[in-house]
Design a protein around this motif. Sequence first.
Motif, PDB file in Angstrom:
ATOM      1  N   GLY A  78       0.925  -1.145   0.611  1.00  0.00           N
ATOM      2  CA  GLY A  78       0.642   0.055   0.140  1.00  0.00           C
ATOM      3  C   GLY A  78       1.305   1.533  -0.162  1.00  0.00           C
ATOM      4  O   GLY A  78       0.229   2.302  -0.031  1.00  0.00           O
ATOM      5  N   LYS A  79       1.630   1.396  -0.463  1.00  0.00           N
ATOM      6  CA  LYS A  79       3.240   2.380  -0.123  1.00  0.00           C
ATOM      7  C   LYS A  79       3.743   2.158  -1.207  1.00  0.00           C
ATOM      8  O   LYS A  79       3.691   1.886  -2.252  1.00  0.00           O
ATOM      9  N   GLU A  80       4.093   3.307  -1.616  1.00  0.00           N
ATOM     10  CA  GLU A  80       5.186   3.870  -2.293  1.00  0.00           C
ATOM     11  C   GLU A  80       6.535   3.088  -2.640  1.00  0.00           C
ATOM     12  O   GLU A  80       6.807   3.219  -1.018  1.00  0.00           O
ATOM     13  N   ARG A  81       6.898   3.225  -3.378  1.00  0.00           N
ATOM     14  CA  ARG A  81       8.601   1.874  -3.363  1.00  0.00           C
ATOM     15  C   ARG A  81       9.497   3.427  -3.181  1.00  0.00           C
ATOM     16  O   ARG A  81       9.416   4.578  -3.675  1.00  0.00           O
ATOM     17  N   GLU A  82      10.471   3.028  -1.861  1.00  0.00           N
ATOM     18  CA  GLU A  82      10.960   4.051  -1.715  1.00  0.00           C
ATOM     19  C   GLU A  82      13.012   3.594  -1.481  1.00  0.00           C
ATOM     20  O   GLU A  82      12.502   2.818  -1.401  1.00  0.00           O
ATOM     21  N   PHE A  83      13.351   4.691  -1.361  1.00  0.00           N
ATOM     22  CA  PHE A  83      15.085   4.556  -1.374  1.00  0.00           C
ATOM     23  C   PHE A  83      15.467   3.967   0.202  1.00  0.00           C
ATOM     24  O   PHE A  83      14.859   3.991   1.006  1.00  0.00           O
ATOM     25  N   VAL A  84      16.513   2.775  -0.063  1.00  0.00           N
ATOM     26  CA  VAL A  84      17.044   2.425   0.899  1.00  0.00           C
ATOM     27  C   VAL A  84      18.731   2.179   0.990  1.00  0.00           C
ATOM     28  O   VAL A  84      18.903   2.954   2.073  1.00  0.00           O
ATOM     29  N   ALA A  85      19.389   2.073  -0.158  1.00  0.00           N
ATOM     30  CA  ALA A  85      20.819   2.448   0.442  1.00  0.00           C
ATOM     31  C   ALA A  85      20.964   2.436  -1.279  1.00  0.00           C
ATOM     32  O   ALA A  85      20.218   2.128  -2.111  1.00  0.00           O
TER      33      ALA A  85
END
Length: 123
Positions: free
Chosen positions: A40-47
């Motif tokens: 249910g969330k947008e793709r997000e940067f991790v590393a």
Amino acid sequence: QLQASGGGLVQAGGSLKVSCVVSKRTLSTYAMGWFRQAPGKEREFVAAISWIGDRTYYADSVKGRFTISRDNAKDTLYLQMNSLTPEDTAVYYCVADRFGSRATRLIGDYDYWGQGTLVTVSS
């Protein structure tokens, strides 16, 4: 070309290490990174990490808990995740950026995406 593995179920506070094998030789000089997408969330940067590993960049939410690394001799990217919380539950995607000298958080900078591996953190 990018094959992620190592996901699974872990309890909160635990650790997990995911890997990504690069099968296409030309990608070996690419910068690489990890993104994640929770339900249910947008793709997000991790590393992210530069080609030779001299530059790394972390999202604030994982800084101090996650470590990105790579073994170019094995064409493999890693993400060591410690002190996991349920908020870390997501599909983790490895990505590759043709500009090997940088480590960027911008999703549009990445040219190749792996299929993702699911990490589930139980409370």
